[in-house]
Design an enzyme around this catalytic site. Structure first.
Site, PDB file in Angstrom:
ATOM      1  N   SER A   1      14.825  14.243   3.605  1.00 47.82           N
ATOM      2  CA  SER A   1      16.140  13.333   3.330  1.00 47.82           C
ATOM      3  C   SER A   1      15.803  11.904   4.088  1.00 47.82           C
ATOM      4  CB  SER A   1      17.023  14.144   4.843  1.00 47.82           C
ATOM      5  OG  SER A   1      18.601  12.643   5.009  1.00 47.82           O
TER       6      SER A   1
ATOM      7  N   ARG B   1       1.023  -1.100   0.060  1.00 50.48           N
ATOM      8  CA  ARG B   1      -0.034   0.066   0.169  1.00 50.48           C
ATOM      9  C   ARG B   1       0.993   1.323  -0.134  1.00 50.48           C
ATOM     10  NH1 ARG B   1      -3.085  -4.226  -0.785  1.00 50.48           N
ATOM     11  NH2 ARG B   1      -4.580  -4.334  -0.245  1.00 50.48           N
TER      12      ARG B   1
ATOM     13  N   GLU C   1       2.006   1.628  -3.478  1.00 52.03           N
ATOM     14  CA  GLU C   1       1.233   1.882  -4.383  1.00 52.03           C
ATOM     15  C   GLU C   1       0.935   3.329  -3.560  1.00 52.03           C
ATOM     16  OE1 GLU C   1      -2.747  -0.314  -4.077  1.00 52.03           O
ATOM     17  OE2 GLU C   1      -3.876   1.679  -3.860  1.00 52.03           O
TER      18      GLU C   1
END
Lengths: 152, 152, 152, 152, 152, 152, 152, 152, 152, 152
Positions: D115, D89, D92
Site C-alpha cells: 500500500s 535515482r 532509475e
C-alpha cells in the site's frame, strides 16, 4: 517572494543588460566557469558569500541570496529532446555514440557508470588547421555496480 | 533478406559468444574503437573491405557485407530519454550542464554550434587518487551560424 | 542467435514451468535474492559460473551463458509510467514523497544524491498488528556534488 | 485568493529566507519530518491547528490556513520522468529493480501490492566504512488482491 | 515456450472459434465473470486447477497452465489513453467526473482513496423506460491515509 | 474579464475559506451532489439561477454568472494519466478491468457502448465488516452501434 | 526586466499594430528577409546597431536591445509536431520525402548531412500556368562524416 | 502474403545487395529520382508497369507488384521527431525558420499554404568555394484559404 | 490461430492481389461501403454470413470467420496524431474548426454531443467548376447531457 | 500589448457576458457562421472592417483590430488528443472510420487528398424520427498527388 525560476530569468536578462561575461562572473567568485554558469542558470546552489557578490554585480534584489543558496530542483532543458541546435548536437551525439560509449566504459572499466555527481565538465577552444574546435570533456569518477548495504 | 537492425542484434550476441572485445574488432580493421563500436551497433556504414573482416570474425553470413556498407538510419536509443543508467548519466549531464555549455560555446566562439559530424569521441580511463575516472571527450569543429547560399 | 531480451522471456516462462522460486535460484548461486531476480530479469550481467548453474536449472540452451554474462542495456519497465499496480505504487510514492525525500537528503547530508550504483535493495516482510507490511529499503552511498577532474 | 500551488511556491522561498530547517518545522507541529515536508510541498492536507503554527513561522498570510487544510490534488513531479538527479535515482532504481521487487513481493506475500496509503517513508543517514549511506525505507501494508463487495 | 501475452492472444481467438461465452468460462470455474474475463485477458493469475479447466475448454496447450498461474505484469490498455470507444467512455467519465469523485470521497470519508485491490467490479444490465442501461459498479474498501510503520 | 478556468480556481479556494461542503452547495440549488461538484470544477454549464446562488454563497463576483452558464471546454485532468492517487485508482481499474468490462458489455448487450452523456455517477459509502467501502456507480444508457442517417 | 520570449510576443503584436511588413523591417537593416523574420521571432541574435533600428521602428522599449543581441535558446515551434497548417505541410513533406532526401544526399555526396548552420533559406513566389507556386529552398553546405580531433 | 511495410524492408536490403543506385532505378522507369525513391520507401503507389520493372531489377517476388500499386498508408519517420542526423537537420530548420517561412508565405501570397500534394522536391548538388552545397527545393502550389462548397 | 490484427493485414494485401474494389466487397454483402471498409479494416464485427462471403472472395482461411464476427478492439490509427496526409487533413480540420463545431452544436442543440455510435459517415464525389470535391458527412444523433439513472 | 491568444480568451468571456450568439456575430459581418466562429476562436484572420464591427459588439479594445487581422498561428486544441467529449467524438470517428475514408477517397478519386484549405464546413440540425441529428459536412476540393514544379 521570488522563486528560483524567476531569479534565473532575471539573471539571464540582467547579464545581457550589464554586458557581463560568464567568465567575469566566475572570476568574481573564484569558481570554474562551467560550474558558475550552470549555477546561475539554476542548476546548483550558490553559497551566500558568492551569491551576494553575484547579486550585486547583476543588480538583483538582495532577497535572492538565500534562494540562490538553496539546493534547486535541477533539470534545465525545456523539452525532453532539446530543440536548440547548440544543445541538440550533444543529444545527437548520444543517439549516435551513446551505445558505443556504454560498451567501451564496460570494456575498459567493467560494469558500472561514469558518475555525473563526482564530475566536472570543461569547454575548451582548440586549434585545428581546418578550423577551431569545440572540445567538451565529461570527466566523472567510475562507479562500479557495487551491491553493499549500510552497516547494522 | 536480413535488415541492418537484425544484423546489429546478431553482432551483439555473436561478439559475446565469440568472446571478442570491441578493441580487437577495431584493431582488426585499423579504425578507432569508438567509431568501430558505433558502426557495429548500426550507426555508421562499414566499407566492404572492413565489413568482410568483421563478418568473418563474428561468424555472420557474408550477405551482411553490403548491408553493413549502406548508410544506416541512425539513432540508437530505444527511448527518447535513455533508461540505461550508464547512458542516462550523459543525458543528465545535458540536463544540468547543457545550458551552461551552450552559453560558453557562444562566449568563447560566438553564435554557432559544435559539429556532431566533423566530430570524434574518445573514452579514456584516467587515474585519480580517489578512484579512476571515465573521461569522455566530445570534439567537434566549431561551426558559426553563416548565412550563405550556393552560387548561381 | 538469441538476444538477451528473448532469454529474459524464456526465463520468466521456464521458472513458472519448473516451479522454481526466485529464492531457490538465488540460493543456488549464493547471491542476494533481489540482485538475482533483477539479473535474471535482464538488469545485471551474470558471471558465467553462475550463468551455467541457472541455465541448467531452468532448462535453457547453454548458448545463453555468454549472453547472460554481457552487460545488458538496462531499464526494465515497458512504459515510462509503470501500469502494473504493484510497481506503480513505488512510482506513486515518488510522486507524493519524492520532493520531500530530496529536501531531507539535502538537509541531512548536503547537496548530492543517493547512489543507485553503490546500492542495494531489500524486500522484507515485517509484522504489524493491523497486517503484515512490505518493507522495501533503498540503501545507497551518499554522493556529494563534487567538482573534480582527472589528473594530468 | 491564493491557490495551493501558489502557497507551495511561497513556502519554498519563505523557508529559505527565514533559514528554517524542515526538521524545525516538523518539530514545531510534532509530526514526522518526511510527512511534514511532503505536506508543506503540497502533498497532504495540514490540519488547521498545525497550519496556523506553520503559516506563522513562515510569515505567510493567515488566509493560507484553510487552503492548506484542504485535501490537495497530489502528484509533485513536474515531468512524468523526473529530471532532478536526486529524485531520478529512485526512478532509475524502479527501472532496474522494479520488476524484481514485484516478483519478490509476490513470492513472499502472494498476489497483491504494498500500500502507498497505509504507508510511511523514512530517510536515514547510516554509517559505512566507505562513506555514509542514504537509507530510504518504503514501508506499506501488504494488500492482497481481494475480490469483495459492499454488503447488501 | 509461450509467454503470457501470447497465451492471451490465443485465448481471444480460441474463445471466438469455440463459440464460448465469458459467462460459460466463468461458470466452469465457479468464479465471478468480471474477474474471470480479466484473468483470461492477462490481468490476474489463474490457479492451476482452474487453469486446467479453462485450457481444456479452449483447446490450448497444457503447458499454458503454469504460465497462467503466475502473477502477470498487469496493465491491459495498448495506449495510455484508450482508443476503443467502449473503453474510452470510462476514461472520459474520469476526465469529466474524476475531480468531483475525488472531492466527494474526501467529503464523505476523509483523506484517502478507494482501494483498487480490495476491490470488485460488476457489470449489470438494468431497465429504464428510455432504454436499457449499463451499470458498472466500482466497489473498493476505503483506505484512509495512515502514516504507520512496521514494528521493531 | 475572468475566464472559466480562473473562476474554477477561485471556487476551489473560496469553498475552503468559507468552510462550505459540496453537499451544502448542491443542496442550495437542489441538484445531485456529483453533478454540482463536477459543474463547479468546470465540467458542466450552470444555469444562471443556480449560478447566482452559488456565486453569492462563495463570495465571487457576479460577473462570473454568465461565464458559469456557458458550456465549458471539458476535461478536468491536468495530465493524460492522472497522478493524484485517489483519481489514479480509477485509471488503474480501467487498465486492469477495462478489457473485461468491454467484453461483458458486448456479451450482455451486443456491440455498443455505455453512454457517458445519458449518464449519471454516484458516490456512496457502504458498510462492510472489514471496513467501509467506496462504491462508485457509472450508470449510462446502452447505445448499440446503429448505422443511421438523417432523413432527406 | 523583460525576457526574450516576452519581447518576441511584443514584436508580433507591434508589427501588426504599426502595419509594417517583414520586408520593410529587413530592408531597414539591410539583411535577408528570412533571416530578419526568424531573428525577430526569437531565433537569432540581432546585433545592437540593428536592434536599435528595429526597436525604434516597432516602438518597443530600448532595454530590449541587449536582450535581442544575446544568443537565444532556439526552437520556435510550440509543439513537437506543428499544428499550424502552413508549417505542418513542411513537416508532412519530411514524413513523405525525408527518407528519400536522406538516400539521395548519400547517393550524390556520400555519408553526411546538409548543414543547418552554414545554411540559408529562401521563400520565393514563382509563376506556373496552374497557379503561383511557393518555392522554399533549403541550401546548406554538405558536411561529410569526418572523424577528426583537435590537435595536441 | 507480404505487406507493403515488409516489401519496403526487402527493397532497402535488395538494393544494397544488388549494388543498384536510386538513380538507376528511377531511370529504369523514367520517373524523377526523388519521387522514385520515396515510392520505393513506401510513400507512393507504383503503377504496375513500373512495379514489374522494379521488382525484377531488385529480385523480389512478383506478388509484390499489386501491393506496390496500392495507395500506401504514408508517413515514413519512425519517431515524431526524427533521430537520424541527416533528416533531423530539416526538422531543425523547421524549428528555427518555420515561423519565418509561414510569415513570409503570408506576406508574399496572403493567407494560405504551400501545397504538399501539388508538389515536388528536388535534391541538387551545387558548387561553392567553401565546399559543395546540398540544395533541397520544396516547390508547391500556393493554396489560398478559400471557403467554398460543392454545388447543389 | 490468427488474430484479428493479422487478418486485417491479410485483407489489405489480398484485396490488392485479387483486384477487388471496396465497393464490390460491400455490394457482395449488401452493406454501405464506408461501413464495410471500416469493418474489413478491423473496426466492426462482421456477421458470420457476411464474413463467409468476404473470406471466400478474398481467398482467406475460413477460420477467420468467427474472429471477424467478434467485436474488435477499435481504434485504427497507428499514431495519436495521424501521419498519412489523406487522414491528417481531417485531424487538421478538427484543430482549426473543432472549437467552432463544438460552439455551434451547443448553440443549435444545447449542451451535448453528436453521437459517434448512432452514427453514419458518407464519402461523396461532388462536382464544382473549380474541380471535383470530396464531401464527407458525419451524421450522428444529438445526445443532450442527461443526468439519469437506472430504475430501482 | 495584447496577443491574439489573450484576445481569444476575452472574446469567449465577452460573448457570454453580452449574451450574443455566434450566429448574431456572423450575421453582423455577413459571413458563414462556422467561419466566423472559428475566426473569433483564433483560427482565421479577420479583415479590419469586420474586426471593427465585432470588437465593438463585444466591447473589446479597438487595438485588437489589427491583431485580429493578422494571420494567426493556427491549431486550436489544447491537447493532441482532444479531451472535450463534443470534440472527441470527431476524433473517435477518425480512429474508427479514418482508414475507410482514406480508402474510399482513393477508390473514388484516385491517389490524393481532400483539401482542408479549399474547404468549408457546415453544421446542420436535421430531423429523424428517433431524434434530431447533428450533420457536420467536411467539403474540400480533391487534390490529386501531382508532381509538378515551378517554371523556369
Amino acid at each position: 517572494m521570488t522563486t528560483r525560476a524567476e531569479i534565473t530569468e532575471q539573471i539571464v536578462v540582467a547579464r545581457l543588460a550589464k554586458g557581463l561575461t560568464w567568465q567575469q562572473l566566475a572570476d568574481a567568485i573564484g569558481k570554474p566557469v562551467v560550474w558558475t554558469t550552470a549555477a546561475l542558470l539554476g542548476q546548483h546552489p550558490i553559497p551566500p558569500e558568492h551569491g551576494k557578490t553575484l547579486v550585486e554585480m547583476l543588480g538583483l534584489d538582495e532577497s535572492a541570496v538565500p534562494v540562490l543558496a538553496g539546493v534547486p530542483m535541477r533539470g534545465g532543458l525545456p523539452t525532453a529532446v532539446p530543440t536548440d541546435p547548440t544543445i541538440y548536437r550533444f543529444y545527437e551525439a548520444l543517439q549516435v555514440y551513446g551505445g558505443a560509449i556504454k560498451e567501451l566504459i564496460h570494456e575498459q572499466f567493467g560494469d558500472g557508470i561514469m558518475s555525473a555527481i563526482t564530475f566536472s565538465v570543461s569547454v575548451d577552444k582548440k586549434p585545428h588547421p581546418a578550423g577551431d574546435r569545440v572540445v567538451v570533456t565529461f570527466d566523472g569518477k567510475f562507479l562500479p555496480y557495487d551491491w553493499t548495504a549500510a552497516e547494522g
